[in-house]
Design an enzyme around this catalytic site. Structure first.
Site, short mmCIF file in Angstrom:
data_model
loop_
_atom_site.label_atom_id
_atom_site.label_comp_id
_atom_site.label_asym_id
_atom_site.label_seq_id
_atom_site.Cartn_x
_atom_site.Cartn_y
_atom_site.Cartn_z
CB CYS A 60 27.81 -1.17 37.52
SG CYS A 60 27.15 0.11 36.42
CG HIS A 86 22.02 6.89 32.61
ND1 HIS A 86 22.40 6.58 33.88
CD2 HIS A 86 20.72 7.27 32.69
CE1 HIS A 86 21.38 6.76 34.70
NE2 HIS A 86 20.34 7.19 34.01
P1 5GP Z 1 17.72 7.33 35.72
O1 5GP Z 1 16.42 7.30 36.47
O2 5GP Z 1 18.86 6.76 36.56
O3 5GP Z 1 18.06 8.67 35.14
O4 5GP Z 1 17.52 6.40 34.46
C1 5GP Z 1 17.70 5.02 34.48
C2 5GP Z 1 16.99 4.47 33.29
O5 5GP Z 1 17.44 3.15 33.08
C3 5GP Z 1 15.46 4.41 33.44
O6 5GP Z 1 14.86 5.18 32.41
C4 5GP Z 1 15.16 2.93 33.34
O7 5GP Z 1 13.96 2.66 32.62
C5 5GP Z 1 16.37 2.38 32.61
N1 5GP Z 1 16.68 0.99 32.92
C6 5GP Z 1 16.73 0.42 34.14
N2 5GP Z 1 17.08 -0.88 34.05
C7 5GP Z 1 17.26 -1.13 32.73
C8 5GP Z 1 17.62 -2.31 32.00
O8 5GP Z 1 17.86 -3.39 32.55
N3 5GP Z 1 17.70 -2.19 30.65
C9 5GP Z 1 17.43 -1.01 30.00
N4 5GP Z 1 17.54 -1.02 28.67
N5 5GP Z 1 17.09 0.11 30.66
C10 5GP Z 1 17.01 0.06 32.01
ZN ZN Z 2 28.99 0.92 35.44
#
Ligand code: 5GP
Ligand code: ZN
Length: 113
Positions: A3, A99
């Site tokens: 993860c 998140h």
């Molecule tokens: P979701 O689309 O699942 O709601 O949000 C996932 C978020 O995680 C996205 O806004 C994406 O830019 C961020 N994200 C993905 N990989 C990484 C990473 O390796 N580091 C950081 N800081 N953010 C990440």
């Molecule tokens: Zn996790």
């Protein structure tokens, strides 16, 4: 567990940390959608909102306390900001560790769907 956010919390993958306590970790999103874009996550792995139960839900209230504290510190409280979570494919969730996005620093678009 394979993860991404568990690895970030464990320090195995670098992140720009803005807050940490016993149960919560917060760091800057790697691809910010607003001048302030922070991800606030429980340290305990939950895949999504689908896995919130009476036994683990206290951390969600705590995450909102942390969101309010960070928003105030970053000067967002007066003008406003958004705290949002995506659950599953239809919402566009890409990382399956629960998140909450804290977004602010500009007038955000109002698009609920
Ligand atoms: P979701 O689309 O699942 O709601 O949000 C996932 C978020 O995680 C996205 O806004 C994406 O830019 C961020 N994200 C993905 N990989 C990484 C990473 O390796 N580091 C950081 N800081 N953010 C990440
Ligand atoms: Zn996790």
């Amino acid at each position: 567990m394979d993860c991404l956010f568990c690895k970030i919390i464990a320090g195995e993958i670098p992140s720009a940390k803005v807050y940490e306590d016993e149960t919560v970790y917060a760091f800057k999103d790697i691809a910010p959608m607003a001048p302030v874009h922070i991800l606030i996550v429980p340290k305990a792995h939950l895949a999504s909102v689908n896995e919130i139960t009476p036994e683990n839900s206290a951390v969600v209230a705590h995450i909102f306390e942390v969101a309010a504290k960070l928003a105030a510190e970053m000067g967002l409280a007066e003008d406003g900001y958004r705290v949002v979570t995506n659950c599953g494919a239809h919402a566009g969730q890409t990382v399956f560790h629960l998140h909450f996005h804290l977004l602010g620093g500009k007038k955000l678009k109002v698009e609920m769907c």
